[in-house]
Design a protein around this motif. Structure first.
Motif, PDB file in Angstrom:
ATOM      1  N   THR A 271       2.427   0.083  -3.036  1.00  0.00           N
ATOM      2  CA  THR A 271       1.859   1.405  -3.304  1.00  0.00           C
ATOM      3  C   THR A 271       0.837   1.345  -4.440  1.00  0.00           C
ATOM      4  N   GLU A 272       1.059   0.457  -5.411  1.00  0.00           N
ATOM      5  CA  GLU A 272       0.066   0.263  -6.467  1.00  0.00           C
ATOM      6  C   GLU A 272      -1.232  -0.276  -5.882  1.00  0.00           C
ATOM      7  N   ALA A 273      -1.096  -1.232  -4.947  1.00  0.00           N
ATOM      8  CA  ALA A 273      -2.287  -1.770  -4.289  1.00  0.00           C
ATOM      9  C   ALA A 273      -3.031  -0.669  -3.542  1.00  0.00           C
ATOM     10  N   GLN A 274      -2.305   0.124  -2.766  1.00  0.00           N
ATOM     11  CA  GLN A 274      -2.944   1.211  -2.018  1.00  0.00           C
ATOM     12  C   GLN A 274      -3.663   2.172  -2.944  1.00  0.00           C
ATOM     13  N   ALA A 275      -3.019   2.524  -4.066  1.00  0.00           N
ATOM     14  CA  ALA A 275      -3.629   3.477  -5.004  1.00  0.00           C
ATOM     15  C   ALA A 275      -4.902   2.925  -5.632  1.00  0.00           C
TER      16      ALA A 275
ATOM     17  N   LYS B 226      -3.324   7.150   1.889  1.00  0.00           N
ATOM     18  CA  LYS B 226      -1.883   6.950   2.060  1.00  0.00           C
ATOM     19  C   LYS B 226      -1.155   7.025   0.716  1.00  0.00           C
ATOM     20  N   SER B 227      -1.759   6.496  -0.329  1.00  0.00           N
ATOM     21  CA  SER B 227      -1.097   6.475  -1.633  1.00  0.00           C
ATOM     22  C   SER B 227      -0.821   7.875  -2.162  1.00  0.00           C
TER      23      SER B 227
ATOM     24  N   VAL C   8      -6.078  -3.693  -0.020  1.00  0.00           N
ATOM     25  CA  VAL C   8      -5.434  -3.673   1.297  1.00  0.00           C
ATOM     26  C   VAL C   8      -4.224  -4.610   1.286  1.00  0.00           C
ATOM     27  N   PRO C   9      -3.006  -4.095   1.560  1.00  0.00           N
ATOM     28  CA  PRO C   9      -1.817  -4.942   1.524  1.00  0.00           C
ATOM     29  C   PRO C   9      -1.472  -5.523   2.898  1.00  0.00           C
ATOM     30  N   ILE C  10      -0.969  -6.755   2.885  1.00  0.00           N
ATOM     31  CA  ILE C  10      -0.438  -7.405   4.077  1.00  0.00           C
ATOM     32  C   ILE C  10       0.914  -7.989   3.696  1.00  0.00           C
ATOM     33  N   ALA C  11       1.944  -7.768   4.534  1.00  0.00           N
ATOM     34  CA  ALA C  11       3.300  -8.161   4.158  1.00  0.00           C
ATOM     35  C   ALA C  11       4.132  -8.455   5.399  1.00  0.00           C
ATOM     36  N   PHE C  12       5.150  -9.284   5.201  1.00  0.00           N
ATOM     37  CA  PHE C  12       6.147  -9.453   6.242  1.00  0.00           C
ATOM     38  C   PHE C  12       6.925  -8.145   6.392  1.00  0.00           C
TER      39      PHE C  12
END
Length: 395
Positions: free
Chosen positions: A304-308, A368-369, A312-316
């Motif tokens: 959420t910090e990245a989004q704010a 989104k954030s 752009v986040p990528i994760a399993f």
């Protein structure tokens, strides 16, 4: 009849304060509640020097979490401060029942992780590659069958969760998926006391849209959940095809040295171990993409910090919390089936070589954030606490 302007008093418990993400969430909640005639206190085993303004922080007599001295001190604080609600974020206090029996305030437990994470963490610690062949054989022939076939670890967890649930007045989880898992596993009745309140995320006043070609990781370097070794393996698959990009790892922990050795052994280029810091904002301002390769998470604040910050986040897709934050995949981030490192590398490479996609998703994640802004999350906390106080007054 009680006067409308009487302040209610809330006491939070943390092992140390201020500290990491959970403590930051408590700080934000406390500051919000102060706008609604709540006085907020934090009691902790370790009081640090950089205490946020406006929060009363009290230190317990012992640094041992579950000592008798601490339990008695908490009871005394609840009584002397006339605490109305005691909030315990994520700690399984062995003396919780003892404290409850000797106080009259409401108790709220906040699960800052996914349900039964303790069992997963214990299993992952045991599964970790051992330094000797004997230890490896001991795990696979003795430890592993017991843990998996008889589900020993989770059974212990379930008993602890049932005990806490029966003690408290409200049990807060981070998303609907965790709520459903608790209801099913603990076999809770239709009228239960599980509430869903996500962690908040502050708005960033000035987002830097002129990003560098940086891939970022932010978090503690811990094997059992973060598994940054996977990220190094993924970087190994693609870095030669991305000569302008670099991987920045922000965080400290006991895995830093083994990870540095792993990167050196693989002869990886453009990998920066930035170390731990109290201020991660400069890294979010510069990075284009954030990676998370964890085995499990609760509600990873780095996403959420990245989004704010327009990263752009990528994760399993390792848990309901990650799925909630990044869904739909391709819009608010990228979800990768766990724990397919080849697929992750492919998705990451596609993202890093598609500046138009990064720009489009950057606009989406900024929107989104806002779903987790305090003016949305705060009223949910206010409503829960007011309902508990009304229930108390009606008895």
């Amino acid at each position: 009849m009680e006067a409308v302007n009487v302040k209610r008093r809330i006491l939070f418990f943390h092992y140390e304060f201020p500290g990491g993400g959970g403590e930051r969430v408590t700080r934000d909640i406390a500051h919000y509640l102060q706008l609604f005639k709540f006085e907020t206190y934090v009691v902790t085993c370790h009081k640090r020097t950089n205490v946020p303004s406006g929060i009363n922080v009290l230190e317990l007599p012992s640094q041992h979490l579950n000592s008798d001295k601490n339990a008695d001190a908490i009871i005394q604080l609840i009584s002397s401060l006339s605490i109305d609600i005691f909030i315990i974020p994520g700690f399984l206090l062995t003396h919780l029942g003892h404290i409850r029996d000797r106080t009259s305030c409401k108790f709220v437990y906040v699960l800052h992780n996914l349900p039964f994470w303790e069992a997963i963490a214990k299993l992952e610690r045991r599964k970790r590659p051992q330094k000797s062949l004997l230890k490896t054989l001991e795990w696979y022939f003795l430890g592993y069958p017991k843990a998996v076939w008889f589900k020993r670890y989770k059974k212990d967890c379930i008993r602890n969760y049932e005990k806490v649930y029966n003690i408290v007045d409200a049990y807060v989880v981070l998303c609907e998926g965790y709520k459903e898992e608790l209801i099913q596993t603990l076999k809770l009745p239709e009228k239960h006391k599980v509430h869903v309140i996500s962690n908040s995320e502050g708005r960033v006043d000035s987002v830097n849209l002129n990003k560098k070609k940086q891939v970022l990781f932010v978090g503690n370097l811990i094997y059992e959940n973060k598994r940054v070794d996977r990220l190094l393996d993924i970087w190994e698959m693609i870095y030669k095809k991305l000569p302008d990009w670099e991987l920045v790892l922000v965080g400290g922990g006991k895995e830093k040295e083994p990870l540095q050795k792993r990167a050196s052994r693989k002869h990886l280029k453009r990998v920066i171990f930035a170390g731990g810091t109290q201020d991660v904002r400069p890294y979010y301002q510069n990075a284009s993409v954030l990676c998370l390769t964890s085995t499990f998470e609760g509600w990873p604040l780095c996403l959420t910090e990245a989004q704010a910050n327009g990263v752009v986040p990528i994760a399993f897709n390792c848990c309901a919390g990650v799925q909630k934050i990044l869904s739909p995949s391709g819009t608010n981030g990228v979800l990768v089936p766990p724990f397919d490192k080849v697929r992750f590398a492919s998705e990451l490479y596609d993202l890093l070589t598609s500046p138009d996609k990064i720009e489009r998703m950057r606009d989406n994640v900024l929107l989104k954030s806002q779903d987790y802004a305090m003016d949305i999350i705060g009223p949910q906390w206010n409503a829960l606490l007011e309902s508990l106080l009304m229930d108390c007054n009606s008895k």
